[in-house]
Design a protein around this motif. Structure first.
Motif, PDB file in Angstrom:
ATOM      1  N   THR A 255     -14.255  -9.877   7.884  1.00 38.21           N
ATOM      2  CA  THR A 255     -13.998  -9.225   6.600  1.00 38.21           C
ATOM      3  C   THR A 255     -13.180  -7.962   6.835  1.00 38.21           C
ATOM      4  O   THR A 255     -13.096  -7.455   7.957  1.00 38.21           O
ATOM      5  CB  THR A 255     -15.301  -8.825   5.876  1.00 38.21           C
ATOM      6  N   PHE A 256     -12.576  -7.471   5.771  1.00 37.03           N
ATOM      7  CA  PHE A 256     -11.942  -6.155   5.766  1.00 37.03           C
ATOM      8  C   PHE A 256     -12.677  -5.268   4.776  1.00 37.03           C
ATOM      9  O   PHE A 256     -13.188  -5.746   3.751  1.00 37.03           O
ATOM     10  CB  PHE A 256     -10.473  -6.238   5.338  1.00 37.03           C
ATOM     11  N   ILE A 257     -12.703  -3.984   5.081  1.00 33.75           N
ATOM     12  CA  ILE A 257     -13.191  -2.987   4.126  1.00 33.75           C
ATOM     13  C   ILE A 257     -11.976  -2.374   3.439  1.00 33.75           C
ATOM     14  O   ILE A 257     -11.017  -1.964   4.101  1.00 33.75           O
ATOM     15  CB  ILE A 257     -14.029  -1.914   4.839  1.00 33.75           C
ATOM     16  N   ILE A 258     -12.024  -2.332   2.122  1.00 32.54           N
ATOM     17  CA  ILE A 258     -10.924  -1.783   1.315  1.00 32.54           C
ATOM     18  C   ILE A 258     -11.411  -0.509   0.659  1.00 32.54           C
ATOM     19  O   ILE A 258     -12.510  -0.479   0.086  1.00 32.54           O
ATOM     20  CB  ILE A 258     -10.487  -2.783   0.218  1.00 32.54           C
ATOM     21  N   ASN A 259     -10.616   0.543   0.732  1.00 38.71           N
ATOM     22  CA  ASN A 259     -10.974   1.734  -0.043  1.00 38.71           C
ATOM     23  C   ASN A 259      -9.776   2.301  -0.790  1.00 38.71           C
ATOM     24  O   ASN A 259      -8.625   2.170  -0.368  1.00 38.71           O
ATOM     25  CB  ASN A 259     -11.664   2.810   0.805  1.00 38.71           C
ATOM     26  N   ILE A 260     -10.105   2.872  -1.930  1.00 41.06           N
ATOM     27  CA  ILE A 260      -9.115   3.504  -2.801  1.00 41.06           C
ATOM     28  C   ILE A 260      -8.688   4.828  -2.189  1.00 41.06           C
ATOM     29  O   ILE A 260      -9.519   5.622  -1.763  1.00 41.06           O
ATOM     30  CB  ILE A 260      -9.736   3.746  -4.194  1.00 41.06           C
ATOM     31  N   GLY A 261      -7.375   5.066  -2.156  1.00 41.96           N
ATOM     32  CA  GLY A 261      -6.858   6.324  -1.647  1.00 41.96           C
ATOM     33  C   GLY A 261      -6.485   7.281  -2.772  1.00 41.96           C
ATOM     34  O   GLY A 261      -6.554   6.945  -3.967  1.00 41.96           O
ATOM     35  N   ASP A 262      -6.090   8.479  -2.376  1.00 35.94           N
ATOM     36  CA  ASP A 262      -5.791   9.536  -3.352  1.00 35.94           C
ATOM     37  C   ASP A 262      -4.705   9.138  -4.344  1.00 35.94           C
ATOM     38  O   ASP A 262      -4.781   9.494  -5.537  1.00 35.94           O
ATOM     39  CB  ASP A 262      -5.360  10.814  -2.624  1.00 35.94           C
ATOM     40  N   GLN A 263      -3.680   8.399  -3.881  1.00 36.12           N
ATOM     41  CA  GLN A 263      -2.577   8.055  -4.798  1.00 36.12           C
ATOM     42  C   GLN A 263      -3.047   7.095  -5.889  1.00 36.12           C
ATOM     43  O   GLN A 263      -2.572   7.157  -7.029  1.00 36.12           O
ATOM     44  CB  GLN A 263      -1.402   7.454  -4.022  1.00 36.12           C
ATOM     45  N   MET A 264      -3.980   6.209  -5.553  1.00 34.87           N
ATOM     46  CA  MET A 264      -4.522   5.312  -6.575  1.00 34.87           C
ATOM     47  C   MET A 264      -5.360   6.093  -7.587  1.00 34.87           C
ATOM     48  O   MET A 264      -5.348   5.786  -8.784  1.00 34.87           O
ATOM     49  CB  MET A 264      -5.369   4.221  -5.927  1.00 34.87           C
ATOM     50  N   GLN A 265      -6.069   7.105  -7.128  1.00 39.86           N
ATOM     51  CA  GLN A 265      -6.832   7.938  -8.060  1.00 39.86           C
ATOM     52  C   GLN A 265      -5.884   8.626  -9.039  1.00 39.86           C
ATOM     53  O   GLN A 265      -6.186   8.721 -10.241  1.00 39.86           O
ATOM     54  CB  GLN A 265      -7.666   8.973  -7.307  1.00 39.86           C
ATOM     55  N   VAL A 266      -4.749   9.093  -8.543  1.00 36.19           N
ATOM     56  CA  VAL A 266      -3.782   9.765  -9.409  1.00 36.19           C
ATOM     57  C   VAL A 266      -3.196   8.785 -10.422  1.00 36.19           C
ATOM     58  O   VAL A 266      -3.165   9.061 -11.638  1.00 36.19           O
ATOM     59  CB  VAL A 266      -2.656  10.400  -8.566  1.00 36.19           C
ATOM     60  N   ILE A 267      -2.726   7.628  -9.950  1.00 32.48           N
ATOM     61  CA  ILE A 267      -2.104   6.648 -10.848  1.00 32.48           C
ATOM     62  C   ILE A 267      -3.084   6.187 -11.916  1.00 32.48           C
ATOM     63  O   ILE A 267      -2.720   5.980 -13.074  1.00 32.48           O
ATOM     64  CB  ILE A 267      -1.559   5.456 -10.024  1.00 32.48           C
TER      65      ILE A 267
END
Length: 349
Positions: A255-267
């Protein structure tokens, strides 16, 4: 190439001196230590991507959206990256960190602007306390711009890393489209905001630590990029902040772990959160993790999607270039103010 007048890497410090205590420059103040006894076990969502290209796509998109809103982290299976590609990547990373010190140090640099570099901790130019980590940082897209900088030892390093980079980029683009849809945006909206796109990778090596309660592999931080795709070995170490508590994320094979980064929080205009996470170490086993950071190109203008801004929900962030954000992220260090705070619509920083 670095001069080897002193031990530059924590892995070489451990192997050469067989230390039984943590050197003082790695010891955190009491108030900043990991408090490993206070960590919870609570799994993050595991999402099957098998139907992302099928008739049940909307169900998978909804699952991804819920995970982004509630957790900022999720795991994926049936992700399309071949097991052989993953195995080759992990093996070549292990082989690199087992090379003789002088061979590894050919790519050493403490300059965060270098696009291929071996280093240690996070940013040793600015930080006051070191972290129990060595890493090889590689820029990977466009691959033809960087592959000739990459190490040639171990044999097949470039071939295996290139194959893995292509596969994880494909996964990143599929996830970005799904996340865009989950926000009620056009499927390709976020993709089009990324300029020429960018992709980086870190090969993180965490040696055994004689006093893991005194230091970190990496302290709590968010990721500066858009989304992160994390490959890790079987040794636990990743912890995620949830509801004011640190939660251990246990590795699940393939499996992979996916996390939201700062740019996605902004968008997303704060609808999706870039969540604090950290890496802890242990006294018995080395740990290897390989995050892929998918990001805008430096000249891309980033800001909240207009469709997610209204009188009731005004823009939380001002527009900025990703290059400006990335520079501030590396210069500020991990232990200081969240970099997002410097780009608020009402910020005077």
């Amino acid at each position: 190439m670095a001069s080897n007048s002193k031990t530059l890497l924590v892995s070489d410090l451990v192997s050469s001196e067989k230390i039984d205590h943590v050197p003082s420059n790695y010891i955190r103040p009491v108030s900043e230590r990991p408090n490993l006894q206070d960590v919870y076990d609570d799994p993050i969502p595991l999402i099957d991507l098998n139907d992302l290209c099928g008739p049940n796509r909307s169900h998978v998109v909804d699952q991804i959206g819920l995970a982004c809103r509630k957790y900022g982290f999720f795991q994926v299976k049936n992700h399309g990256v071949p097991e052989s590609t993953i195995a080759n990547m992990m093996q070549i990373a292990r082989e690199f960190f087992k090379l003789p010190e002088q061979e590894r140090l050919k790519t050493y640099s403490d300059d965060p602007k270098r696009t291929t570099r071996l280093s240690t901790s996070f940013n040793i130019r600015t930080e006051k306390v070191a972290n129990w980590r060595d890493f090889l940082r590689l820029h990977c897209y466009p691959i033809q711009d960087y592959i000739n900088e990459w190490p040639t030892n171990p044999a097949h390093f470039r071939a295996h890393v290139a194959e893995y980079s292509h596969s994880t980029r494909d996964l990143a683009l599929r996830l970005v489209d799904a996340i865009s849809e989950s926000l009620g945006l056009e499927k390709d909206y976020i993709n089009k905001q990324l300029g020429k796109h960018g992709q980086h990778m870190a090969l993180n090596y965490y040696p055994p630590c004689p006093q893991p309660d005194l230091t970190y592999g990496l302290p709590g931080h968010t990721d500066s990029n858009l989304i992160t795709i994390l490959l890790q070995d079987e040794v636990p170490g990743l912890q995620v902040m949830r509801d004011g508590h640190w939660v251990a994320v246990r590795p699940i094979p393939n499996t992979f772990i996916i996390n939201i980064g700062d740019q996605m929080q902004v968008i997303s205009n704060d609808k999706y959160k870039s969540v604090l996470h950290r890496a802890v170490v242990n006294c018995d086993r080395e740990r290897l993790s390989i995050p892929t950071f998918y990001c805008p190109s430096p000249d891309a203008m980033i800001g909240p999607a207009p469709e997610l801004v209204s009188l009731d929900e005004p823009a939380v962030y001002r527009e900025f270039t990703y290059g400006d954000y990335y520079d501030k992220f590396w210069n500020k260090g991990l232990a200081s103010v969240n970099c997002l705070d410097m780009f608020m619509a009402t910020s005077s920083i």
